[in-house]
Design an enzyme around this catalytic site. Structure first.
Site, PDB file in Angstrom:
ATOM      1  N   ASP A 135      -3.239  -2.721   3.017  1.00  0.00           N
ATOM      2  CA  ASP A 135      -3.546  -2.817   4.441  1.00  0.00           C
ATOM      3  C   ASP A 135      -4.758  -3.719   4.657  1.00  0.00           C
ATOM      4  O   ASP A 135      -5.611  -3.856   3.768  1.00  0.00           O
ATOM      5  CB  ASP A 135      -3.827  -1.425   5.026  1.00  0.00           C
ATOM      6  CG  ASP A 135      -2.541  -0.655   5.308  1.00  0.00           C
ATOM      7  OD1 ASP A 135      -1.455  -1.254   5.194  1.00  0.00           O
ATOM      8  OD2 ASP A 135      -2.623   0.548   5.631  1.00  0.00           O
ATOM      9  N   GLU A 194       0.813  -1.213   0.000  1.00  0.00           N
ATOM     10  CA  GLU A 194       0.000   0.000   0.000  1.00  0.00           C
ATOM     11  C   GLU A 194       0.844   1.259   0.000  1.00  0.00           C
ATOM     12  O   GLU A 194       0.466   2.270  -0.565  1.00  0.00           O
ATOM     13  CB  GLU A 194      -0.933  -0.002   1.212  1.00  0.00           C
ATOM     14  CG  GLU A 194      -1.819   1.216   1.276  1.00  0.00           C
ATOM     15  CD  GLU A 194      -2.995   1.037   2.194  1.00  0.00           C
ATOM     16  OE1 GLU A 194      -3.408   2.025   2.809  1.00  0.00           O
ATOM     17  OE2 GLU A 194      -3.509  -0.087   2.295  1.00  0.00           O
ATOM     18  N   LYS A 195       2.013   1.180   0.634  1.00  0.00           N
ATOM     19  CA  LYS A 195       2.864   2.356   0.737  1.00  0.00           C
ATOM     20  C   LYS A 195       4.322   1.922   0.850  1.00  0.00           C
ATOM     21  O   LYS A 195       4.610   0.753   1.148  1.00  0.00           O
ATOM     22  CB  LYS A 195       2.433   3.220   1.918  1.00  0.00           C
ATOM     23  CG  LYS A 195       2.461   2.509   3.245  1.00  0.00           C
ATOM     24  CD  LYS A 195       2.025   3.424   4.369  1.00  0.00           C
ATOM     25  CE  LYS A 195       0.530   3.607   4.415  1.00  0.00           C
ATOM     26  NZ  LYS A 195      -0.190   2.392   4.813  1.00  0.00           N
TER      27      LYS A 195
END
Length: 647
Positions: free
Chosen positions: A102, A7-8
């Protein structure tokens, strides 16, 4: 080549570090052997603006509404094109793909929508990580699942995204245009969460403004008994002038009784003593932590969220923070001592609390049946370096650790006593509490308890040795603060007037989600609908005018709370997205039909509220399409980090 999409970047780094072999940095990804680990930056894609569907929607007009796409389109966010290019190239080379968003509704959406957008047609695996420390990530990598099992979660998130677009775009245009007709030069943004939250604040402010204090009076007497002195309060009966809460509205009856009290002899007529046991508060969900941190440290909800993200991503000291759960998996219990010993290292306060823990105890917090996509916030067991933590980070970390430590403390045991005294044919009542076993209580407060009542016997004599009549006034409701507004959003059924809806809403159904509540407050502040005055949140004149001009149904929490129920049912596979969106469109047409310039003009002229701080003048709606206002916020650093669900 195996491709893992996180996600990041922080999650991607944690995954790469957990894989065997050296990590090589490449543009937009990390390579470990035959595995490429790349990432999104929060949402890389967003719903297309109305003019992408039809150029005529560039101009805002009431006769265009409602705008309803026949085929939904996504477009890259600002500054996201570079990372989308990286992912497109990697997907062309990939043999297999792992989705590592997530473990929540939006995490499922934001990675999967990119994979679908870029045309991947092969199977997708799902990697769920809630703890960024290497051993936890390695364990997660051994438990990769089929992404197909999470499609209902994806459908719920997609339905939420489309519903927010329909609601925000159409109602914001309608009320901005009627506002312009009424002489207001600015944008009235309307959202399915932000507007009911504004409604809570605006109605509370009106209650405060309209409040007229009423005097009431209390009479107390000190009774001398065998083992000490007891203060008790007169309990007037219905023959006296009382309000609906039993408060005495006229002083004369109290004065008359007080004149006869000195030296009067009475006795204890009723004695109720109960021993009560109270378990420790459960570990935190994000919202529960935001409430406590706001009360204890005066932190805004956004500050708590940002702090938790730093503790999770940068310091790797706590588990995934955007959780709505307050329970922990039973499997974590065996590792709890080791985890807490690591978390408490280097801090005298935490070490002292750790020393009092009894790890043979087991609280109700360890319950797999209560754990869904997330579990409660908990320390990871990594040793903190407090020299690298800010004061706020250290304080929030201690709160998270404390609530898990408290599960290994005994119950609080107390003896609660109610005593009734009869004197001059009138009844007085005293209440007291004696702490028998402090249990977990010292971890939460250092304040001394009120002294307990002395030993009493039913029937024993009691002589009046002091008394007074006190004048008091009813008090207006308190304005909302970050803590009380977050709590209201969590427990929204309390603010629902429809009894049928109130019964339908479960305690766990709230307004917004753990991930969005802080952002909703910040959105209202940024758009000038509310202001902060010290710790209070107050509606501005513009905010009050918008609530007055909208149909009441759009300003109350019932609709959006029931939306959340429908979305949860879609995520659980017991409902479908299409009927949900069809029902929304019916509501939307009804709301749009009530847009009225006359009502808006009246709302603007009569609005009373607080002045918003001066901000750059808003671009006029309709001159440059939806760039003057969009229900999606620009891809600032905050939105890239994770302000994902629209208010």
């Amino acid at each position: 080549m195996r491709l893992i999409i996180a996600e990041k970047p922080s999650l991607a780094r944690a995954i790469a570090d957990a894989l065997p072999g050296p990590v090589a940095r490449e543009e937009g990804s990390l390579r470990v052997g035959d595995t490429q680990v790349s990432w999104c930056l929060g949402h890389l894609l967003e719903q297309a603006t109305p003019d992408a569907y039809d150029p005529r929607y560039k101009q805002w007009r009431l006769d265009h509404l409602p705008i309803v796409p026949e085929r939904w389109m996504l477009t890259p966010r600002h500054n996201a094109r570079g990372q989308i290019k990286v992912l497109r190239s990697l997907l062309k080379q990939a043999d297999s793909v792992i989705h590592a968003g997530d473990p929540d509704r939006e995490g499922q959406l934001l990675v999967q929508e990119v994979i679908d957008y870029l045309g991947w047609r092969g199977p997708i695996a799902r990697l769920l990580i809630s703890d960024l420390n290497r051993p936890a990530v390695q364990r997660a990598l051994e438990r990769v699942e089929d992404n197909q099992a999470y499609q209902t979660l994806y459908h719920a998130a997609e339905a939420r995204s489309r519903a927010d677009w329909l609601y925000g775009i159409n109602l914001s245009r309608a009320w901005t245009l009627t506002g312009r007709q009424a002489g207001h030069d600015g944008v009235f943004s309307v959202g399915r969460v932000q507007t009911p939250v504004l409604g809570l604040v605006a109605r509370r402010d009106r209650e405060i403004a309209d409040f007229v204090p009423r005097p009431f009076h209390v009479l107390w007497a000190d009774f001398q008994v065998e083992h000490g002195k007891v203060r008790a309060w007169w309990q007037p009966d219905d023959s006296q002038p009382l309000d609906d809460q039993g408060r005495l509205l006229k002083r004369e009856p109290a004065d008359e009784l007080a004149s006869r009290l000195p030296g009067a002899i009475g006795n204890v007529t009723a004695l109720d003593a109960q021993k009560k046991r109270q378990a420790a508060p459960l570990p935190y969900s994000l919202s529960a932590l935001q409430v406590d941190a706001a009360r204890r440290y005066k932190l805004s909800a956004k500050t708590v969220l940002d702090t938790c993200q730093a503790l999770y991503e940068r310091h790797r000291l706590i588990t995934y923070p955007r959780s709505d759960c307050r329970y922990l998996p039973q499997g974590h219990l065996a590792e709890a001592r080791r985890t807490l010993e690591g978390a408490c290292h280097g801090d005298d306060q935490l070490a002292g609390w750790l020393g009092g823990a009894d790890f043979s105890l087991r609280s109700k917090a360890w319950n797999d049946k209560q754990v869904g996509a997330h579990h409660a916030l908990a320390p990871t067991g990594a040793r903190p370096d407090f020299s690298r933590l800010s004061a706020t980070e250290a304080n929030v970390f201690r709160l998270v650790v404390r609530n898990v430590l408290a599960q290994f403390y005994p119950h609080l045991e107390a003896r609660e006593v109610k005593a009734d005294f009869a004197v001059l044919d009138e009844r007085f009542r005293a209440q007291g509490r004696e702490i028998l076993v402090p249990g977990w209580k010292p971890l939460f407060t250092t304040r001394d308890e009120a002294p307990p009542l002395p030993p009493l016997r039913q029937g024993e004599a009691a002589r009046v040795v002091g008394h007074a009549v006190e004048n008091k006034q009813t008090r207006a409701p308190e304005p909302f603060t970050d803590a009380s507004l977050i709590k209201a959003m969590m427990n929204i059924a309390r603010y629902v007037e429809d009894d049928a809806v109130k019964r339908t809403l479960r305690d766990t159904d709230g307004l917004g989600t753990e991930a969005t509540r802080a952002g909703t407050i910040e959105t209202l502040l940024d758009r000038g609908f509310i202001v902060r005055q010290s710790s209070a949140l107050r509606a501005t004149r513009t905010g009050q005018a918008l609530i007055a001009a909208l149909p009441e149904a759009a300003t109350r929490p019932e609709r959006t709370a029931l939306w959340e129920q429908r979305l949860r049912a879609i995520a659980e596979g017991t409902d479908q997205a299409a009927p949900f969106l069809d029902a929304l469109l019916g509501d939307l047409r009804t709301l749009l039909a009530s847009a009225d310039a006359g009502r808006m003009r009246q709302a603007l002229s009569s609005a009373k509220g607080f002045e918003a701080p001066t901000r750059p003048k808003a671009r006029k709606a309709g001159r440059s399409g939806t760039k003057g206002f969009s229900t999606k916020r620009r891809a600032t650093k905050r939105t890239r980090s994770k302000h994902k669900e629209e208010a």
